[in-house]
Design a protein around this motif. Structure first.
Motif, short mmCIF file in Angstrom:
data_model
loop_
_atom_site.label_atom_id
_atom_site.label_comp_id
_atom_site.label_asym_id
_atom_site.label_seq_id
_atom_site.Cartn_x
_atom_site.Cartn_y
_atom_site.Cartn_z
N ARG A 88 0.79 3.91 6.81
CA ARG A 88 1.89 3.17 7.69
C ARG A 88 1.99 3.91 8.98
NH1 ARG A 88 6.99 1.40 4.92
NH2 ARG A 88 6.83 -0.27 6.66
N ASP A 89 2.27 3.33 9.91
CA ASP A 89 2.83 3.84 11.21
C ASP A 89 4.15 4.27 11.05
OD1 ASP A 89 3.58 4.55 13.80
OD2 ASP A 89 2.82 2.79 14.84
N GLN A 143 6.58 3.51 1.57
CA GLN A 143 5.56 2.80 1.26
C GLN A 143 6.00 1.12 1.68
OE1 GLN A 143 4.94 3.26 -3.16
NE2 GLN A 143 3.66 4.85 -2.77
N HIS A 144 7.21 0.65 1.26
CA HIS A 144 7.42 -0.37 1.48
C HIS A 144 8.67 -0.87 2.65
CE1 HIS A 144 5.46 -1.69 -2.30
NE2 HIS A 144 6.06 -0.57 -2.68
N ASP A 152 -0.54 -3.01 8.36
CA ASP A 152 -0.58 -1.62 7.55
C ASP A 152 0.53 -1.77 6.39
OD1 ASP A 152 1.90 -1.56 8.75
OD2 ASP A 152 1.36 0.56 9.81
N HIS A 153 1.04 -2.85 6.62
CA HIS A 153 2.00 -3.00 5.34
C HIS A 153 1.39 -3.23 3.91
CE1 HIS A 153 5.50 -4.24 2.91
NE2 HIS A 153 6.32 -3.35 3.60
N ALA A 192 5.30 7.98 4.53
CA ALA A 192 4.93 6.99 5.26
C ALA A 192 3.42 7.09 6.01
CB ALA A 192 5.68 6.30 6.22
N GLU A 195 10.93 -1.33 5.95
CA GLU A 195 10.83 -1.24 7.63
C GLU A 195 11.86 -0.65 8.02
OE1 GLU A 195 9.01 -5.23 8.82
OE2 GLU A 195 10.10 -5.57 7.20
#
Length: 471
Positions: free
Chosen positions: A270-271, A239-240, A443-444, A265, A242
């Motif tokens: 998210r991508d 979810q969070h 998307d974050h 993800a 990177e």
């Protein structure tokens, strides 16, 4: 075409980090951890090797599970003494231009309002090269020494962490608008007050009504690392995070982990291809296989048996000092690093206590790859192709010899194969890693808090109706 390989350096502001006892080696420098020259020398080595970042681990507390106390942790300098990592960001930034600086800090022991200021300050000082490794902590000793009585339940720690990062997103992304700071000397206006917003956070764990104390830093929110590998940890990462750090000892475990995080993800909107996943590895490399094996054997003469089990006991919450060396590791319900117990008690191998101590004596929970540049490059490429991992967090056996060998011998071999960068991309750390904006993508989940006034209205309406606050 072979998939590119990325490196971080896995470090800690302490002695020995992942290889207890190796501080006794005559060429080791880790006892100099308290000197800035140790860190500036290392930073220059890593930037020469085009490492993505130096990833600095941290713990609040000490390892006191093994044999029911901290005698062996102190005796062998097993991550104690340990200094604060965030203070290293500025000196590292001053001797480098590109190297990312990843700082570990726990959501369990520091209030998000004051921590947000510390992160923004460091992102300013590094010109946008800061990353935060989000952890929830696993040492009972840390919780006790900050007045919490003991460590909260594992799942509860992630519930707190979820609200914690929401507070930070509101402060970083929503409190100060773009263009709030103008520094207009003629009109004598530094900041437009109407463009600075109170965040009005009223949550289950935190009350933060006011403004962020800092003007927006180059990245606003630093690049987000996450090192959780349990079920809740993977969900949080999906979810969070990177960049995701995992310590999987086998390809099977790593492949399954990578696939699961990317799947989650995607479900979170998210991508998943934009997540960078790094596995813990220690590399012992020399000009030939024989020289590398001889170096590895030399290093092993300095391993601390007790120091290794201090770490293994602390990471798993299991006192391995209560077992015979020939006993086998079994699954036990603990409140420490749940994934460590799962990896060691399940997976492809049954470990005896003696094997565990020997294996963990160099490199901690990750595998150790030994050989010539060609041999190690083959291994790394095979792991990448078999698991889908993006890169490796490289631990050291000997400071700074391990990283000097990687930069001198392994990096050129990987570059020759076309699977390792020769130069850095321009911009902030986020731009270097992902080639896009300096700030988090739309998307974050943090992007939702950029319109903080709308968020406050929605949350107030939800509270008035007695509903859950929208996520």
């Amino acid at each position: 075409m072979s998939k590119p390989i990325r490196f971080n350096a896995f470090e800690m502001n302490c002695v020995g980090h992942q290889s207890p006892g190796l501080w006794t080696h005559p060429r080791d420098r880790s006892w100099q951890y308290k000197d800035l020259a140790y860190w500036t020398d290392l930073a220059k080595i890593l930037e020469e090797g085009v490492f993505d970042a130096i990833f600095i681990a941290d713990v609040i507390g000490y390892y006191d599970v093994y044999q029911g106390g901290n005698y062996h942790a102190l005796h062998q300098a097993a991550q104690i003494p340990v200094n604060d990592p965030l203070q290293l960001a500025a000196p590292i930034a001053m001797v480098t231009q590109h190297l990312g600086i990843g700082i570990t800090a726990s959501t369990s022991f520091e209030h998000p309002y004051t921590f947000a200021r510390r992160l923004s300050t460091a992102d300013h000082h590094t010109q946008g090269r800061l990353a935060w490794n989000v952890v929830t902590s696993y040492l009972e000793s840390g919780a006790k020494n900050v007045g919490q009585g003991g460590l909260a339940d594992h799942n509860n720690r992630y519930e707190v962490a979820t609200e914690y990062v929401e507070v930070l997103y509101k402060l970083f992304e929503g409190s100060w608008e773009d263009g709030a700071v103008v520094r207009d000397r003629e009109k004598r206006v530094f900041t437009h007050p109407e463009k600075v917003h109170e965040i009005g956070h009223h949550g289950k764990y935190f009350e933060v009504p006011g403004y962020h104390l800092c003007e927006p830093s180059p990245q606003r929110t630093p690049v987000l690392f996450q090192a959780g590998a349990s079920g809740p940890g993977k969900t949080f990462a999906a979810q969070h995070a990177e960049c995701v750090f995992v310590a999987a000892p086998t390809q099977t475990l790593l492949r399954d982990y990578v696939a699961d995080v990317r799947r989650q993800a995607t479900l979170a909107g998210r991508d998943a291809s934009k997540l960078l996943i790094y596995n813990l590895v220690t590399v012992i490399v020399d000009e030939t296989d024989a020289k590398a094996e001889a170096k590895f054997e030399e290093y092993k003469q300095h391993v601390s048996y007790d120091g290794s089990l201090v770490f293994m006991s602390g990471w798993t919450g299991i006192d391995f000092g209560q077992y015979l060396p020939t006993d086998t590791v079994k699954r036990v319900q603990t409140n420490a690093i749940v994934s460590a117990v799962e990896h060691l008690s399940g997976g492809d191998k049954a470990w005896t206590i003696e094997e565990l101590a020997r294996w963990g004596g160099i490199g901690g929970l990750g595998p150790v790859f030994v050989g010539s540049p060609s041999t190690v490059a083959d291994i790394l490429q095979q792991w990448v192709e078999a698991t889908g991992v993006d890169g490796f967090n490289l631990a050291y056996a000997i400071a700074h010899e391990t990283f000097e060998d990687v930069v001198r011998l392994l990096v050129p071999e990987l570059q020759r194969r076309g699977v390792y960068p020769r130069d850095y991309a321009p911009g902030t750390l986020r731009e270097k890693l992902f080639g896009a904006s300096a700030t988090l993508p739309e998307d974050h989940p943090a992007a939702r808090f950029r319109d903080i006034e709308r968020v406050k209205r929605e949350e107030a309406a939800a509270r008035a109706e007695g509903c859950a606050v929208p996520a």
